[in-house]
Scaffold this motif. Structure first.
Motif, PDB file in Angstrom:
ATOM      1  N   GLY A   1     -32.659  32.197 -83.969  1.00  0.00           N
ATOM      2  CA  GLY A   1     -33.311  31.351 -82.826  1.00  0.00           C
ATOM      3  C   GLY A   1     -33.349  32.076 -81.704  1.00  0.00           C
ATOM      4  N   ARG A   2     -32.553  33.274 -81.368  1.00  0.00           N
ATOM      5  CA  ARG A   2     -32.713  33.911 -80.159  1.00  0.00           C
ATOM      6  C   ARG A   2     -33.550  34.845 -80.397  1.00  0.00           C
ATOM      7  NH1 ARG A   2     -28.041  34.087 -76.534  1.00  0.00           N
ATOM      8  NH2 ARG A   2     -26.312  32.803 -77.352  1.00  0.00           N
ATOM      9  N   GLN A   3     -34.050  35.467 -81.283  1.00  0.00           N
ATOM     10  CA  GLN A   3     -35.164  36.507 -81.518  1.00  0.00           C
ATOM     11  C   GLN A   3     -36.210  35.700 -81.492  1.00  0.00           C
ATOM     12  OE1 GLN A   3     -34.271  37.938 -85.458  1.00  0.00           O
ATOM     13  NE2 GLN A   3     -32.841  39.331 -84.953  1.00  0.00           N
ATOM     14  N   VAL A   4     -36.497  34.457 -81.924  1.00  0.00           N
ATOM     15  CA  VAL A   4     -37.852  33.747 -81.889  1.00  0.00           C
ATOM     16  C   VAL A   4     -37.956  33.475 -80.448  1.00  0.00           C
ATOM     17  CG1 VAL A   4     -38.968  31.565 -82.341  1.00  0.00           C
ATOM     18  CG2 VAL A   4     -37.667  32.873 -84.149  1.00  0.00           C
ATOM     19  N   HIS A   5     -36.993  32.900 -79.436  1.00  0.00           N
ATOM     20  CA  HIS A   5     -37.124  32.658 -78.285  1.00  0.00           C
ATOM     21  C   HIS A   5     -37.569  34.020 -77.660  1.00  0.00           C
ATOM     22  CE1 HIS A   5     -35.715  31.333 -74.306  1.00  0.00           C
ATOM     23  NE2 HIS A   5     -36.202  30.277 -74.601  1.00  0.00           N
ATOM     24  N   ALA A   6     -36.821  34.894 -77.971  1.00  0.00           N
ATOM     25  CA  ALA A   6     -37.319  36.276 -76.998  1.00  0.00           C
ATOM     26  C   ALA A   6     -38.739  36.593 -77.348  1.00  0.00           C
ATOM     27  CB  ALA A   6     -36.333  37.332 -77.208  1.00  0.00           C
TER      28      ALA A   6
END
Length: 91
Positions: free
Chosen positions: A86-91
């Motif tokens: 989720g953090r990777q996608v958001h970044a």
């Protein structure tokens, strides 16, 4: 084809939507987004994330994720408690 995936989403027949997606020789960002959205709406979060990963692998063919892709992928990540992705996608 995108409209058919939307119909499958509304009727809950995601097996058929998946078959439709697989039959398309040259899918585009709209079909990817519709299918990811349908999987997310029907709590098939793993399939949504896997399709997003496939989209990234095929990105050289104009299938880059766009502003319509990310909300559903992030929702799927949250639903399966996959904070790192989720953090990777958001970044």
């Amino acid at each position: 084809m995108t409209k058919m995936v939307d119909v499958c989403d509304n009727s809950g027949d995601l097996r058929y939507a998946g078959l439709l997606f697989e039959q398309v020789m040259e899918s585009n960002v709209f079909l990817f987004n519709a299918t990811i959205r349908a999987y997310t709406h029907n709590q098939m979060y793993d399939l949504a994330i896997n399709l997003y990963k496939q989209m990234l692998r095929e990105a050289e063919n104009q299938k880059l994720p766009d502003k319509f892709t990310f909300p559903f992928v992030i929702k799927s990540c949250a639903a399966i408690f996959c904070e790192v992705l989720g953090r990777q996608v958001h970044a």
